[in-house]
Structures are given as structure tokens and as C-alpha cells.
Scaffold this motif. Structure first.
Motif, PDB file in Angstrom:
ATOM      1  N   ALA A  79       3.900  -4.470  -7.645  1.00 15.90           N
ATOM      2  CA  ALA A  79       4.877  -4.906  -6.639  1.00 15.90           C
ATOM      3  C   ALA A  79       5.173  -6.393  -6.807  1.00 15.90           C
ATOM      4  N   ASP A  80       4.133  -7.189  -6.988  1.00 19.38           N
ATOM      5  CA  ASP A  80       4.338  -8.633  -7.157  1.00 19.38           C
ATOM      6  C   ASP A  80       5.226  -8.915  -8.375  1.00 19.38           C
ATOM      7  N   ASN A 132      -1.283  -1.322  -7.764  1.00 15.71           N
ATOM      8  CA  ASN A 132      -0.029  -1.217  -6.998  1.00 15.71           C
ATOM      9  C   ASN A 132       0.449  -2.591  -6.525  1.00 15.71           C
ATOM     10  N   ARG A 133      -0.505  -3.381  -6.081  1.00 15.24           N
ATOM     11  CA  ARG A 133      -0.178  -4.704  -5.570  1.00 15.24           C
ATOM     12  C   ARG A 133       0.416  -5.563  -6.689  1.00 15.24           C
ATOM     13  N   PHE A 143       7.379  -6.943  -9.974  1.00 19.66           N
ATOM     14  CA  PHE A 143       8.762  -6.464  -9.908  1.00 19.66           C
ATOM     15  C   PHE A 143       9.570  -7.176  -8.829  1.00 19.66           C
ATOM     16  N   VAL A 144       8.934  -7.516  -7.747  1.00 20.19           N
ATOM     17  CA  VAL A 144       9.648  -8.306  -6.753  1.00 20.19           C
ATOM     18  C   VAL A 144      10.037  -9.645  -7.379  1.00 20.19           C
TER      19      VAL A 144
END
Lengths: 820, 347
Positions: free
Chosen positions: A514-515, A510-511, A517-518
């Protein structure tokens, strides 16, 4: 639960203890204070009754008057006071705050000049004395009040009500006596029990055996102990003022003396009690039994209720008159002409009361206490108190002995604990004497004390019957730290001996998503897991939707577990579009629930959407997203789960494409084998139905939670050639339906064969897809760049040409048309 | 010869600066120094020059050649500069905004969760996950919440129908119902059953309550839970952890205090207050932030740990609540609407 300070003071001396101190004590004893409500007047100093003697207009101000006011010889006799109120008329008696008085809000009254006129005090409105929210003028007192009397003597007595939340483990604190016991322990004061004077021995004769002919308990498991007492010749009327004030303060409406006394005893002891009009009990019988299916009763709240078998009721010879422990019937209750009473004080099994209350959706102050646990061993005392108060405030006489059906539940509990044990659990030291005093203040009694070698005296405490929650030594640790004061627990440096594991692979996945896609300019979203059935029906099969339904949804639009994250993201997009907010890239990670081998599986998922219609006008437009943009992002997610999507068989989403646009969305993997990925264009008709403008590309990846693995094994280095490459371009014309990957594989196969052992094919990369002039309709030209390289030397043109010629010949043989 | 060379140089000096395009330049270059160029033609005449004059003429030719080359180089450099300028276009306006997409943003709940786990990681807590669909055993029974406890009511907890089957959520017994976990404490049980102490975990995750959605309630929200099991763990250790967490999060001056409370699975139990008057929209000296306590021996017994040997603490808190406090957000629903104007505030 609401507690009155004046009531608590009957049992514990709180003189000199401020309301804030009490709030604090309750808080640190472990009961949350939700509200402190002041009723009546606060206590005032230097505010007395005054009598207005004269009133003159203020020479310098239209709206002010200059009055002379008699406040009595003890307070200086007649004073001159400037007043702005319209009703400071001669003859009125009003509260006067004298110089030195401090009114609420720390308003200090002083000798002063008001617009040039001296003023020696202030006449007060109800608002200024915090008796009312606002007031039009001075508070007018009755003409008979004596001048100079301190104002508190003529105002209704004030009280402070603490509205507190009692934790479910402490039913003993659902009473004034229970909380007073806690406060007595906290403030190290004595607990004073109510003086109960009635004793069963005092009953002499029974002039009216007809009023209660029999008490039978047919359900002794649910009603282990039942007592009933007949009181004859009562007079129904209002209860005494002090009782009415206390009940009103804690939120109960005074009804009549008998009902009020019943409520008073319940709030005093925590033991619910009930009073019947003896005349209304058919045949003078009381039967404690289970209801029969369909039996009806109209309860006090004037609602007819249909009972089910197994619900405990108190019945007379004909019908149920009370739903046991919960609520009585309207007709059996006490009314203005009631003469004789049957007083019930009973113990009911909490599960029985709770079950009935739940099934009927009915609760009361009484059932609340029964459900949480009433102390059966305090039952008789509460019963005697009930009788005492009835005799005192409703008159009458006890007729005959108390009917007492059932047996006492034995109570004996002891806990042995040492100060050493308590200090070990706490991690800091409390003196042994302080521990013992704290426990004793809660009426735990030391029955035995044996010295131990290292841990101090081993005390055996007998536990009072109302503290069923105390069962083990650890429970006494809590009691000790509670009374010691949890605020005093010392702070210290955290000790963390080396104990480091790895974070769960799901967390890492998940982390990383997120990294990634951000970093690509996406906004991370968080949507609800529970979705409307209709919403997810667009994204999966009807049997899957059905299997995702909750048994007890709360609202219709949150009735199903989600099978996808895309529908939530579309909702977010829609919200932004409808609010005129420019945003086009969203992603989310979270759990979804997919069908797998005939069961549901909780899966770890990530999804993104890219809207074509950003709503943004740019001074320099950039290239719009398309299917292949979505493909790249889907590959990014899959790669973070250790799956190389580009190497996986990928096909168009088959019709019905469930949320996806046929021919413009692709899928790879299968949840059957652990993971699935779908990406491409969202179904345009669906977008239209949602009210979303423009095309939306999306991607969704899900993997069964137990298949998410930590980082792959560390890769090992593969040597690469430092020699120059030889490049050749090759175009083939194939039917438009032939996939690029099929052609790529064919070329690679033949090129690898043609290079043979002499050198190597390094890569085959497509660089052009062409339809149009020069290529027949229904066909496409695909152009590939072939890279050859040898590990140890520069390739000669001749050998590469020979290989390339062979590739072309072999492809032609295989049926591919080479474009010249 | 000398005159011819001078005339040639004069011609080059006149023509070359006027050239505009590269083809013109190439043509001119060929005209002067190409195989059939004028300089080449002059050099070919060298053969007919008397021997005694050759050194002098040779020198003149070489000088002319160097000079001509200098003219050509200058012309080429000038042309290249023009070409480069044409390729670059006019100077940019550095104040124009980039038309590329705006930066991405982490959700505030992610930011808070990551900050908390980072803080806890430093003192040895490992992040673990557990299923959101749970069974009655892991969510309630093992946490000393008996079957008649109100928290288990269908009124407060979401259940799945009896027919539901989950391939990857294990049940303790076949009679158990599936439900949506009401707290992350179920992860404590799964972790303890899976391993042996010492254990030091933090488990952030989504939980569900059957509640009306309003400014402070949401059908699903997020919790973060810590569990530490070891020998001789004390109340004081628990206090030390909380002091550490909130000092790390909010600064050294931040204090915590315990208030006694009740939870079925800890004894003693406390609620934790935070002194953080500098937080936005908090006008109270103390604000409640979570619940904690020492793991109840009954929980240890249930997972097969000897409570005489092992002791531990647990701490749990709501992530939305923490985020609301930290950022001054006043409505929990904003977390779930994903309005980009909200999301972009926390990047």
C-alpha cells in the motif's frame, strides 16, 4: 418482543418510574430497546372536558373566533377562549387545556391575549394531545361526557410499549413475567405473580368422557411432557377490553376470547398453549407422534404444507391437527360455534421444533419460544392460569382430570461462589451484601453459606429452573455486574506489561504494498471477495471456476470466491469511467483462492491496473504507460514479498492467455512453487466486452499465505571498487524472436571469461533495441554497455581492448553477429 | 608598434561585442590570439625591436595582451549568458497545475485499520492474520457455538461444497465443512492453539455474512478483534483498554460504557457504547461501537488452557462501522464501489 408497561405493572410496581427509567433499566439489564411506542393518550394535568357556549368572530382576525366555554365550577366555570379551529361550534364538547397545563412538546398554557382579546386556556385537537398525527380541527368528544372531567378519564387509556430484543441465552425473558422479574430486581421491588386459583384437586366429575378419550405420546423424546384439559360449555365471544387492548398494544390482533387468552398466557408466562375445538378431534383422540412422509396439513395461514417423516405433530385418530409447537390446522381451531375445548399445554424438545420450522420455513410466536427454550417446570402453573382465564372469560367448566402424559424432567442446580471470586474477576469491589441481594432478587436462593478465610462467605445458590443459562460461578459474575450497573464499572489506566511480538508478515506485506503504490499515485481499492462465476471465468480455467463456487450463494453475482484481484479493479475502473470520473491507477491487496496441487489454497495477493485512457486532458501530456511500466510495478510487489522478479524466468503468457493479451503479457513463477506473477496488457477483446475504453495494463502477484515471510535476513556489506571503470559498447544483430535476456547472458558469460582473473566485468546493461534501416527484416539490433573494473587499479586501454576483442570473437564463434 | 597594438585593441573592441555565435567567437579568438593571429604576429616582431626598447615594448605588448584577453572574456561571458537564456526558455508560470499524476490514496478502511492497530501496538498488541476460509470448528465449535445454533444456518453463513479441499486451511476433524468466516474471532482460536499465554493480539480482517446488501449491510465487511490472555485479567482491565482505545482515537473526552449482552464465547459479555457527540451525523449521546467480554472458561478449556490459571478478554468491532462514524459516511456500499471521488477524500 413487545412489552406493555401497563401489563408489566401487574407484576411489579412501577408507580413513579418514568418510561425513560424503564428503557434505561431494560438496556442496562442487557436487553436492547429498539423502540418505545406510546399508544392511547399520555397523562395530562389541567386538561378537562369543556362545553362551548358561545362563538363570536374575533374583532381583529378573520380566522379566529372568541368563544365562551364552560369547564365546570371546579376549574373556574365559564372561560373566554380564542380559538382558530373551524369547528369550535356552539354545543360541541372539546378538550380544554387550562392555564398551567403542559402539552406535549413542553407547550405551557398561560393566560394570554390573542390579537388583543384575552384568552384563558386552549381548546385542543387530537394532534395537540398526540392522539393523532394530524387533525383538521378540535377533537370532538361525545355529548354525554361531563363538563370538567379530567380528559384522561374520557380518552382511551394510554400505554407504553417497549420493543426489546432478547438475547438468545435468555428465553425466560420472552414474557411479561420474565421481564417484570428483571425490572423488580433492578428497581428493588417485589415481583407479584398472577393469582392462580385453579388446582387439579378442584375437579369433581367428568360428565363428558367422550370428548377426550385418550392422549398418547408416541414420540416422548421430542415431547417429554404433554397436558390436556377439557373445558365444556364455553361461549365464544370477544375477550375483555383490557385484554384486547394489551394484545393489540404488543402487536397481536384480538380474535376471540379463547384464542386471545391462549396468546395472553403465552405472553404472560412465555409458555405457548393451544386450544382445540373438542368436537373436531376425530374419535376424541390426541396422539403426539412423528409425521409420516408426505402427510399434509393446511395450517392457520391457509397454506397446505407437506410434512416429512420425523416432524412432530399433534394428531387425532385420523390426521395431524397441529404441527407441534408451531402452528395448528385451520379446521381444528376454535370457531364461533365451538362449545367444548381441549386445552393443550406441552413441552417440546427445542431441536425438534427448530428442525421442523426450518424445513418448512414456518415460524410463529410459539415456535420462537420453544426453539429458544421453555421452562418445563413452569408448565403446570401456566396451564392452570390458562384454565382460570378460560373459565373467567369464556365460561364453561373443567370436565375430568387433566391428562398429563410424560414425566417431569428433574431440575436441581446449585452454584457455589464467593464475593472474593466475583471481585477478582471484576477487578473492583462490590460489597458482599449487595451481591447477595442482587442474586436473591433474581430468585436465586442461598441454600448454604460457609465462611472462607480470604474470599468471604462461600454461598451455594440454588438456581431457578427458568435460568438454564446459569451454570458456573462465572455466570453469576455477570448477574452481579448486570444488577450492579455496568455503567459504574470504573475506568483505570491500562496496564500493559512488556509483551511485544512481531506483526504477521502478511500484515507487513500488505502495508508495504500500500505504501509503495500510494507513493506511485495509485488509488487503493477494496472489492468484494465474492464474484460472479461468469466474471472470473475470463481469468481462469473452468475447473478452477467450478471449485470456487459456494455451496449456498445468496445472489448470483456473488457466487464464487475470487481467483484474481484484477477483475475487481477493472470493475472499479469501469464504474469511474461510466461516471465520468478521471482516474487511471488502482491497486488492491487481499486474499485470492488459487489451485495448487489439486486443492485450493488461500493466497495473499496484490494487483494494480493502469489505464491508458485517463479521460484527463492535460496542458502538457506525459508519456503513456506501457508493458514495461507494468513490469516495474510487478517487480515492486514481488520484491516486497522477497522475490527478485528480474532474476526469475519470465515468459509470455501462453495462449489461451485468460484475461491477458497474447504477446503483450508475461508471467513468472508458478503457484505450485509458492508464488505467481502476471503482468502486461489486459486482453483487448475482454476490455471491449467490459465496456472499458482504452488499453489497460495490469499486474497480479499472489503468494500462498504460509509462504509470506518476514523481512529477509539482514544483508551483509560487500566492498566495492573505488577505481575508475572502463566502458565498451557492443551491439549484436539477432532474430527478432531472440530474447534480450538470452543475449545479455551470453555477453556476460563471454565478457566474464575474457576479463579472467585479472579484473572483473561489473555489469552488462542493454541500452538500445533497434530495428529498421541497416538491420535486415526479422532481425533486431541489441546494444549493450559493458562495464569493466578492477578492484585495485586503473585498467589500461590495452588490457580492456584485448578483453573486448576476445568477447566479440567468442560471441561471433557462438553464432552472434556483431554489429559494426 | 604602439600604434599597431592600439589599432588591434580598437578592432577587438569593435568586433567582439557584435559576435552572435560561439563559432564566430572561436574564429575571432583565433584571429586575434591564435597561433596565426594578429597579436601573435605582432609578438613575433619583438625580435627585431632594439634591445634598449625591449622593456618598454614588452610592457606594451603585455598590456595589450591582457586588454585583449579581457575583451575576449567579456565576449565569451556575454555569449554564454545568451546561450543559457536560450536553454532555459521563458520563465515558468508557477500557477499552472503539475501535469504529473495526482497523488495516490489509501482506502479509508486501510486508514482506519492502520490507525487502530497503531493505537493497539502501543500497548503491546501484535497484529495477526488468519484464513478467510475457515472450518466449522474454528469459527463456531471452539467459540462455544453449538451445531444447532442459528448463526450456523446455511441461511446466515456461506459454506463451501463438501467436495471443496483447501491445501492450507487446517481442519480439526475430517467431517467439518469449510465456510467463510463470520467473524475474526476464529483467529483467537488459531492463535491460542499455536502458542501459550500470555497473548496479546489484534486481528483485523475480512468476514462474511449471508445478508442482503443495503446501506448498512454488505456480503463481506471487516472486523477488528483484540484478545488478551494472561493471569488475573479483569473486567476493569477490559474497560481500561476500551477507554484507552477511544480516547486515543477521538480525544481525551471520549467515554465508553458497557451494556450487558450475550456472546457464546465470553462471560460476562458486553456491548460497548461510545460517547462522541462531536462525530459527524451522530446526534445521540451514546452510539454502539462493538462487543466485548471476558473469555469464557469453556473456550480456554477447548484450546487446552487451564481456566483456573488464565483469564482474558476479547473485544471486537466492525471497521466499516467505525469508518462510517469517523468520516460521517452514510452508506456502506461506497467502500466497495471505489469511486475515485470517494477515495480521494481521505488521503
Amino acid at each position: 418482543m413487545k412489552l406493555s408497561r401497563s401489563w408489566l405493572q401487574d407484576y411489579v410496581d412501577l408507580a413513579g418510574v418514568t418510561d425513560d427509567d424503564i428503557s434505561r433499566a431494560i438496556t442496562f439489564l442487557g436487553f436492547e430497546v429498539e423502540q418505545v411506542i406510546r399508544t392511547g393518550a399520555p397523562s395530562f394535568n389541567n386538561v378537562v372536558v369543556g362545553h362551548i357556549l358561545t362563538r363570536d368572530k374575533h374583532p381583529n382576525a378573520d380566522k379566529l373566533s372568541v368563544c365562551t366555554v364552560d369547564v365546570g365550577p371546579a376549574h373556574g366555570g365559564v372561560r373566554t377562549i380564542v380559538c382558530g379551529a373551524p369547528n369550535c361550534d356552539v354545543g360541541n364538547r372539546v378538550p380544554v387545556a387550562l392555564p398551567g397545563a403542559v402539552l406535549p412538546g413542553d407547550f405551557v398554557i398561560k393566560e394570554a391575549k390573542v390579537r388583543g382579546e384575552p384568552s384563558s386556556g386552549m381548546m385542543c385537537s387530537a394532534k395537540e394531545l398526540t392522539l393523532a398525527e394530524d387533525a383538521a380541527g378540535l377533537l370532538l368528544l361525545s355529548g354525554s361526557t361531563e363538563v370538567g372531567t379530567p380528559i384522561n378519564s374520557v380518552l382511551p387509556a394510554g400505554d407504553v410499549v417497549f420493543d426489546i430484543e432478547i438475547t438468545p441465552n435468555r428465553p425466560d425473558a420472552l414474557s411479561h413475567l420474565g421481564v417484570a422479574r428483571e425490572l423488580a430486581a433492578w428497581f428493588k421491588k417485589e415481583l407479584r405473580y398472577p393469582a392462580v386459583s385453579f388446582t387439579p384437586a378442584a375437579i369433581s366429575a367428568n360428565p363428558r368422557p367422550d370428548l377426550l378419550t385418550s392422549v398418547r405420546v408416541l414420540a416422548d423424546t421430542d415431547c417429554p411432557l404433554y397436558t390436556a384439559t377439557v373445558v365444556t360449555g364455553v361461549k365464544i365471544g370477544p375477550s375483555p377490553d383490557w385484554m384486547q387492548q394489551r394484545l393489540a398494544a404488543v402487536g397481536l390482533r384480538p380474535i376471540n376470547n379463547v384464542v386471545d387468552i391462549g396468546n395472553y398466557v403465552m405472553l404472560e408466562y412465555g409458555q405457548p398453549v393451544h386450544a382445540f375445538d373438542a368436537a373436531k378431534l376425530a374419535s376424541g383422540e390426541i396422539i403426539v407422534r412423528h409425521a409420516t412422509e408426505g402427510e399434509k396439513i393446511t395450517t392457520l395461514d391457509k397454506k397446505e404444507r407437506t410434512l416429512s417423516a420425523g416432524m412432530l405433530v399433534i394428531a387425532d385418530a385420523q390426521k395431524p391437527v397441529v404441527i407441534a409447537g408451531i402452528m395448528g390446522s385451520a379446521e381444528s381451531g376454535v370457531s364461533a360455534d365451538t362449545l367444548d375445548l381441549v386445552l393443550e399445554v406441552a413441552f417440546f424438545r427445542r431441536q425438534s421444533i427448530r428442525g421442523t420450522g426450518k424445513r418448512l420455513g414456518l415460524g410463529s410466536d410459539s415456535s420462537y419460544r420453544y426453539e429458544r427454550g421453555v421452562d418445563v417446570h413452569s408448565l403446570d402453573e401456566a396451564a392452570h392460569r390458562f384454565i382460570d382465564l378460560i373459565l373467567a372469560h369464556a365460561g364453561g367448566a373443567v370436565a375430568g382430570p387433566i391428562h398429563r402424559v410424560g414425566s417431569d424432567v428433574p431440575w436441581e442446580r446449585e452454584i457455589t461462589v464467593t464475593p472474593g471470586y466475583i471481585n477478582e474477576k471484576l477487578g473492583f469491589d462490590i460489597p458482599a451484601a449487595e451481591m447477595r441481594a442482587a442474586l436473591e432478587s433474581l430468585e436465586l436462593v442461598v441454600t448454604e453459606e460457609i465462611p472462607t478465610e480470604k474470599r468471604g462467605p462461600a454461598w451455594t445458590f440454588s438456581i431457578p429452573s427458568w435460568r438454564d443459562d446459569l451454570d458456573r460461578p462465572i455466570d453469576l459474575v455477570e448477574e452481579v455486574v448486570r444488577l450492579y450497573g455496568t455503567e459504574k464499572i470504573p475506568t483505570s489506566v491500562i496496564t500493559a506489561p512488556g509483551l511485544v511480538g512481531n506483526d504477521d508478515p502478511i500484515v507487513l506485506f500488505n502495508r508495504k504494498v500500500a505504501d509503495a503504490f500510494v507513493g506511485q499515485g495509485f488509488n487503493e481499492c477494496v472489492n468484494y471477495t465474492l464474484r460472479a462465476g461468469q466474471e472470473i471465468a475470463a481469468w481462469t480455467t473452468s475447473t478452477h471456476v467450478e471449485s470456487l463456487a459456494l455451496a449456498n450463494p445468496f445472489v448470483e453475482d456473488q457466487s464464487h470466491l475470487r481467483p484474481t484481484l484484477v477483475s475487481g479493479l477493472l470493475e472499479s475502473l469501469k464504474l469511474n469511467q461510466s461516471r465520468g470520473v478521471t482516474a487511471s491507477r488502482f491497486f488492491e491487496t487481499g486474499r485470492v483462492f488459487l489451485e495448487r496441487n489439486g486443492q485450493l489454497s488461500e493466497c495473499v495477493a496484490a494487483a494494480f491496473i493502469l489505464a491508458e485512457e485517463t479521460g484527463e486532458r492535460s496542458w502538457r501530456p506525459r508519456e503513456a504507460a506501457d508493458f514495461y511500466t507494468a513490469k516495474r510495478h510487478a517487480e515492486t510487489i514481488a520484491a516486497l514479498a522477497g522475490i527478485e522478479l528480474g532474476r526469475q524466468p519470465t515468459s509470455l503468457v501462453a495462449a489461451p492467455a485468460q484475461g491477458w493479451q497474447t504477446g503483450h503479457a508475461a508471467t513468472a513463477g508458478d503457484i505450485k512453487h509458492g508464488w505467481t506473477a502476471t503482468f502486461g496488457l489486459v486482453d483487448l477483446a475482454h476490455l471491449k466486452a467490459l465496456g472499458i475504453t482504452g488499453k489497460v495494463y495490469a499486474g497480479f502477484f499472489a503468494i500462498v499465505s504460509e509462504k509470506v515471510t518476514a523481512d529477509a535476513d539482514r544483508r551483509s556489506y560487500k566492498p566495492f571498487s573505488l577505481q575508475p571503470a572502463a566502458l565498451r559498447d557492443l551491439a549484436v544483430v539477432v532474430p527478432a524472436t531472440t530474447s534480450a535476456s538470452e543475449v545479455q547472458k551470453a555477453i556476460a558469460k563471454h565478457a566474464r571469461a575474457a576479463a579472467g582473473a585479472a579484473f572483473a566485468l561489473e555489469s552488462v546493461d542493454i541500452f538500445d533495441v533497434y530495428t529498421g534501416k541497416g538491420v535486415p527484416d526479422g532481425q533486431q539490433s541489441l546494444a549493450y554497455a559493458l562495464t569493466f573494473r578492477a578492484p585495485d587499479r586503473t585498467l589500461t586501454d590495452d588490457e580492456v581492448n584485448a578483453a573486448f576483442t576476445k568477447v566479440q570473437a567468442d560471441l561471433a564463434t557462438a553464432g552472434y553477429q556483431i554489429r559494426k | 608598434m604602439q600604434d599597431q597594438l592600439a589599432a588591434l585593441l580598437a578592432k577587438a573592441a569593435a568586433e567582439l561585442p557584435a559576435l552572435v555565435t560561439r563559432p564566430d567567437f572561436e574564429a575571432a579568438k583565433a584571429r586575434f590570439v591564435g597561433p596565426n593571429g594578429e597579436l601573435t604576429a605582432l609578438m613575433k616582431q619583438m625580435g627585431s625591436v632594439p634591445k634598449e626598447q625591449k622593456p618598454v615594448v614588452g610592457k606594451l605588448v603585455n598590456e595589450a595582451k591582457t586588454a585583449l584577453q579581457a575583451h575576449l572574456d567579456a565576449a565569451l561571458a556575454r555569449l554564454e549568458a545568451v546561450e543559457l537564456a536560450a536553454r532555459l526558455g521563458p520563465a515558468v508560470d508557477p500557477t499552472l497545475p503539475s501535469p504529473d499524476r495526482t497523488p495516490g490514496t489509501y482506502h479509508p478502511l486501510t486508514l482506519v485499520r492502520e490507525e487502530m492497530t497503531r493505537i493497539l501496538r502501543k500497548v503491546g498488541f501484535t497484529v495477526v492474520e488468519g484464513p478467510e476460509v475457515e472450518t466449522e470448528y474454528y469459527c463456531f465449535d471452539a467459540l462455544n457455538t453449538p451445531s444447532d445454533h442459528p448463526a450456523r444456518d446455511a441461511q446466515d453463513t456461506f459454506y463451501l461444497p463438501e467436495s471443496a479441499r483447501f491445501g492450507n486451511v487446517s481442519k480439526k476433524s475430517s467431517h467439518e465443512k469449510y465456510l467463510l468466516r463470520t467473524h475474526t474471532s476464529s483467529v483467537q482460536i488459531r492463535t491460542m492453539l499455536k502458542g501459550q499465554p500470555p497473548i496479546r493480539i489484534v486481528s483485523p480482517g475480512r468476514v462474511y455474512r449471508r445478508d442482503t446488501t443495503d446501506a448498512t449491510h454488505s456480503a463481506n465487511f471487516h472486523q477488528l478483534e483484540c484478545l488478551y490472555v494472561d493471569k488475573n485479567v479483569t473486567v476493569r482491565d477490559l474497560k481500561a483498554l476500551l477507554d484507552y482505545i477511544f480516547a486515543s482515537l477521538l480525544g481525551k473526552d471520549t467515554k465508553t460504557r458497557f451494556r450487558p449482552h450475550y456472546f457464546g464465547y465470553t462471560e460476562p459479555s458486553f456491548e460497548v457504547d461510545l460517547s462522541a457527540t462531536h462525530l459527524p451525523k451522530v446526534n445521540k449521546p451514546w452510539i454502539e461501537i462493538g462487543g466485548c467480554g471476558m473469555v469464557d472458561p469453556i473456550v480456554f478449556k477447548d484450546v487446552g488452557y487451564d481456566p483456573e490459571v488464565w483469564s482474558g478478554y476479547a473485544f471486537g468491532m466492525g471497521l466499516e462501522r467505525l469508518a462510517m462514524l469517523l468520516y460521517g459516511i452514510d452508506d456502506i456500499r461506497y467502500f466497495y464501489q471505489n469511486d475515485a471521488r470517494f477515495l480521494r477524500q481521505f488521503a
